[in-house]
Scaffold this motif. Sequence first.
Motif, PDB file in Angstrom:
ATOM      1  N   SER A   7       0.837  -1.191   0.000  1.00 32.64           N
ATOM      2  CA  SER A   7       0.000   0.000   0.000  1.00 32.64           C
ATOM      3  C   SER A   7       0.873   1.243   0.000  1.00 32.64           C
ATOM      4  N   GLY A   8       0.609   2.153  -0.964  1.00 34.20           N
ATOM      5  CA  GLY A   8       1.375   3.393  -1.062  1.00 34.20           C
ATOM      6  C   GLY A   8       0.747   4.291  -2.102  1.00 34.20           C
ATOM      7  N   SER A   9       1.478   5.304  -2.517  1.00 30.00           N
ATOM      8  CA  SER A   9       0.966   6.253  -3.509  1.00 30.00           C
ATOM      9  C   SER A   9       1.300   5.760  -4.910  1.00 30.00           C
ATOM     10  N   TYR A  10       0.605   4.707  -5.319  1.00 31.64           N
ATOM     11  CA  TYR A  10       0.922   4.056  -6.583  1.00 31.64           C
ATOM     12  C   TYR A  10      -0.220   4.190  -7.582  1.00 31.64           C
ATOM     13  N   GLY A  11       0.127   4.102  -8.850  1.00 26.48           N
ATOM     14  CA  GLY A  11      -0.864   4.222  -9.904  1.00 26.48           C
ATOM     15  C   GLY A  11      -0.474   5.197 -10.989  1.00 26.48           C
ATOM     16  N   GLY A  12       0.821   5.535 -11.080  1.00 26.39           N
ATOM     17  CA  GLY A  12       1.296   6.348 -12.187  1.00 26.39           C
ATOM     18  C   GLY A  12       1.244   7.837 -11.984  1.00 26.39           C
ATOM     19  N   LEU A  13       0.963   8.311 -10.764  1.00 28.13           N
ATOM     20  CA  LEU A  13       0.852   9.748 -10.530  1.00 28.13           C
ATOM     21  C   LEU A  13       2.201  10.418 -10.320  1.00 28.13           C
ATOM     22  N   ASN A  14       3.177   9.672  -9.879  1.00 31.72           N
ATOM     23  CA  ASN A  14       4.447  10.266  -9.482  1.00 31.72           C
ATOM     24  C   ASN A  14       5.583   9.309  -9.840  1.00 31.72           C
ATOM     25  N   GLN A  27      12.538  -6.677  -5.001  1.00 28.32           N
ATOM     26  CA  GLN A  27      13.055  -7.275  -3.771  1.00 28.32           C
ATOM     27  C   GLN A  27      12.153  -8.403  -3.271  1.00 28.32           C
ATOM     28  N   LEU A  28      10.845  -8.188  -3.335  1.00 26.72           N
ATOM     29  CA  LEU A  28       9.920  -9.235  -2.874  1.00 26.72           C
ATOM     30  C   LEU A  28       9.958 -10.456  -3.787  1.00 26.72           C
ATOM     31  N   ASN A  29      10.048 -10.227  -5.086  1.00 26.00           N
ATOM     32  CA  ASN A  29      10.140 -11.359  -6.022  1.00 26.00           C
ATOM     33  C   ASN A  29      11.406 -12.167  -5.782  1.00 26.00           C
ATOM     34  N   GLY A  30      12.479 -11.479  -5.409  1.00 30.80           N
ATOM     35  CA  GLY A  30      13.722 -12.190  -5.129  1.00 30.80           C
ATOM     36  C   GLY A  30      13.657 -12.993  -3.842  1.00 30.80           C
ATOM     37  N   ALA A  31      12.998 -12.419  -2.810  1.00 30.27           N
ATOM     38  CA  ALA A  31      12.940 -13.087  -1.507  1.00 30.27           C
ATOM     39  C   ALA A  31      11.820 -14.123  -1.433  1.00 30.27           C
ATOM     40  N   PHE A  32      10.695 -13.839  -2.113  1.00 25.30           N
ATOM     41  CA  PHE A  32       9.532 -14.737  -2.066  1.00 25.30           C
ATOM     42  C   PHE A  32       9.023 -14.980  -3.489  1.00 25.30           C
ATOM     43  N   PRO A  33       9.733 -15.758  -4.271  1.00 30.68           N
ATOM     44  CA  PRO A  33       9.402 -15.905  -5.693  1.00 30.68           C
ATOM     45  C   PRO A  33       8.024 -16.499  -5.960  1.00 30.68           C
ATOM     46  N   ASP A  34       7.463 -17.211  -5.019  1.00 30.13           N
ATOM     47  CA  ASP A  34       6.165 -17.848  -5.233  1.00 30.13           C
ATOM     48  C   ASP A  34       5.008 -17.047  -4.628  1.00 30.13           C
ATOM     49  N   ALA A  35       5.304 -15.904  -4.042  1.00 31.54           N
ATOM     50  CA  ALA A  35       4.254 -15.128  -3.381  1.00 31.54           C
ATOM     51  C   ALA A  35       3.381 -14.396  -4.396  1.00 31.54           C
ATOM     52  N   GLU A  36       2.124 -14.215  -4.041  1.00 29.02           N
ATOM     53  CA  GLU A  36       1.218 -13.382  -4.831  1.00 29.02           C
ATOM     54  C   GLU A  36       1.351 -11.944  -4.325  1.00 29.02           C
ATOM     55  N   LEU A  37       1.618 -11.011  -5.226  1.00 30.08           N
ATOM     56  CA  LEU A  37       1.776  -9.607  -4.850  1.00 30.08           C
ATOM     57  C   LEU A  37       0.533  -8.826  -5.251  1.00 30.08           C
ATOM     58  N   VAL A  38      -0.063  -8.152  -4.268  1.00 31.13           N
ATOM     59  CA  VAL A  38      -1.286  -7.375  -4.469  1.00 31.13           C
ATOM     60  C   VAL A  38      -0.988  -5.928  -4.105  1.00 31.13           C
ATOM     61  N   VAL A  39      -1.246  -5.014  -5.019  1.00 30.08           N
ATOM     62  CA  VAL A  39      -0.954  -3.598  -4.781  1.00 30.08           C
ATOM     63  C   VAL A  39      -2.263  -2.814  -4.674  1.00 30.08           C
ATOM     64  N   PHE A  40      -2.393  -2.056  -3.608  1.00 28.36           N
ATOM     65  CA  PHE A  40      -3.523  -1.147  -3.433  1.00 28.36           C
ATOM     66  C   PHE A  40      -3.161   0.142  -4.168  1.00 28.36           C
ATOM     67  N   SER A  41      -3.794   0.376  -5.295  1.00 19.71           N
ATOM     68  CA  SER A  41      -3.349   1.387  -6.250  1.00 19.71           C
ATOM     69  C   SER A  41      -4.487   2.315  -6.653  1.00 19.71           C
ATOM     70  N   ARG A  42      -4.129   3.517  -7.048  1.00 20.41           N
ATOM     71  CA  ARG A  42      -5.108   4.458  -7.599  1.00 20.41           C
ATOM     72  C   ARG A  42      -5.496   4.072  -9.018  1.00 20.41           C
ATOM     73  N   ASN A  43      -4.595   3.385  -9.692  1.00 24.04           N
ATOM     74  CA  ASN A  43      -4.845   2.963 -11.067  1.00 24.04           C
ATOM     75  C   ASN A  43      -4.343   1.529 -11.218  1.00 24.04           C
ATOM     76  N   PRO A  44      -5.175   0.556 -10.852  1.00 24.59           N
ATOM     77  CA  PRO A  44      -4.725  -0.844 -10.849  1.00 24.59           C
ATOM     78  C   PRO A  44      -4.210  -1.314 -12.203  1.00 24.59           C
ATOM     79  N   ARG A  45      -4.845  -0.886 -13.285  1.00 27.11           N
ATOM     80  CA  ARG A  45      -4.395  -1.345 -14.601  1.00 27.11           C
ATOM     81  C   ARG A  45      -2.993  -0.845 -14.900  1.00 27.11           C
TER      82      ARG A  45
END
Length: 262
Positions: A7-14, A27-45
Amino acid sequence: MTVIGISGSYGGLNAGDEAILTCIVEQLNGAFPDAELVVFSRNPRHTTDHHGVDRGIPVREVTGDQVVPEVDRLDLLLLGGGGILYDEEVHNYLREVELAHERGIPTVAYAVGVGPLRQQEERQKVRDALNGMDAVTVRDVETKRAFEEVGVRREVVVTADPAWLLTPVDLTEEALQKEGVASARPLVGISVRERAGRRAFARALGLPQHGRRRCRLRRRPVLGRRGLRAHGAPGRDRGAPGHGRDGGAGPSTRGDRPVRAW
């Protein structure tokens, strides 16, 4: 499968926030390659297209009740990075954190920045949220002091901005030409931020003023010395509503003229 929320200020605004997310995902892909990553974003697409994460949640479009099932799926919620904890946005950025705490889901603040944080309600909300986290890291000593001032009692570790982990990309001749930057001479790039209002900012740099329009700096030489030519790239307004607070500081000024940094 482990599910990690970001969760952060994500979605292409900055651009700065997008750089932070790029590094977090790597970093997360390197440490947890099998994890599902979900981002709380202003612009999910935008987020899924540009960062290759598994899912994007339209965090500013869903209500608290609607976001609960998304939080329930998480094994960990990562808050950050970047300067996202300030008066106007504290409630928005801490909503998912509070929901995670109610459900016993671990939370981590990752390389966050803070301020301004003047309102008592917001200060208390930050204090309670961070004291309930499993780990808190900040990107500068000033943020650690600010957290201590509002009453954060858990350990706060000072780290660095995640954007420093970016893999450098070659700046090609074609890219320079597209931006109207001549490469026949050595170049110095400067990322500037408007701090005193657009007109005062343009006047300090000796640029034409265009009312409320954003200054176009990329094609104008700002400084020159010993054969070097510096070109500025516009950053986002610090006061722009709903944006993370990342970017470079503007130049020092004396009167109406820019002061050289050397």
